[in-house]
Scaffold this motif. Structure first.
Motif: not given
Length: 111
Positions: A24, A53, A66, A68-70, A102, A104-106
């Protein structure tokens, strides 16, 4: 550079918390001082209903590159409530019922 995608359950996220925080900070070019704040937020989010996640792992190394989570957006959550206020009651009643938020993502810049 190939990756595989792994679903991590909340207890797995806790076990890999250092990896998630490291990625992150690197994704968003944040200083190390931002780590504790993100750690607290992620820990709180991981306890929410519907948390999911997905981590991108380098196939050669297994290193997280990398994620992504929500989670399920519910009344009483700050972002969901702010969005509901902005949308108005009619639209929020239609769109903000059990939605997936949603968060975070990266990926690491080199990936």
């Amino acid at each position: 550079m190939q990756v595989s995608i792994a679903d991590l359950f909340p207890q797995q996220v806790t076990a890999r918390l250092d990896d998630v925080v490291r990625v992150h900070l690197q994704m968003f070019y944040l200083p190390l001082l931002a780590g504790p704040g993100f750690t607290a937020m992620l820990t709180e989010h991981a306890a929410r209903e519907g948390f999911r996640l997905c981590a991108a792992l380098g196939e050669q190394t297994g290193q997280m590159v990398g994620f992504g989570y929500g989670f399920t957006g519910l009344p009483g959550q700050p972002y969901r409530d702010a969005l509901a206020d902005a949308m108005g009651s009619e639209a929020s009643e239609q769109w903000l019922i059990g939605h997936f938020e949603f968060a975070e993502f990266g990926v690491l810049p080199e990936w």
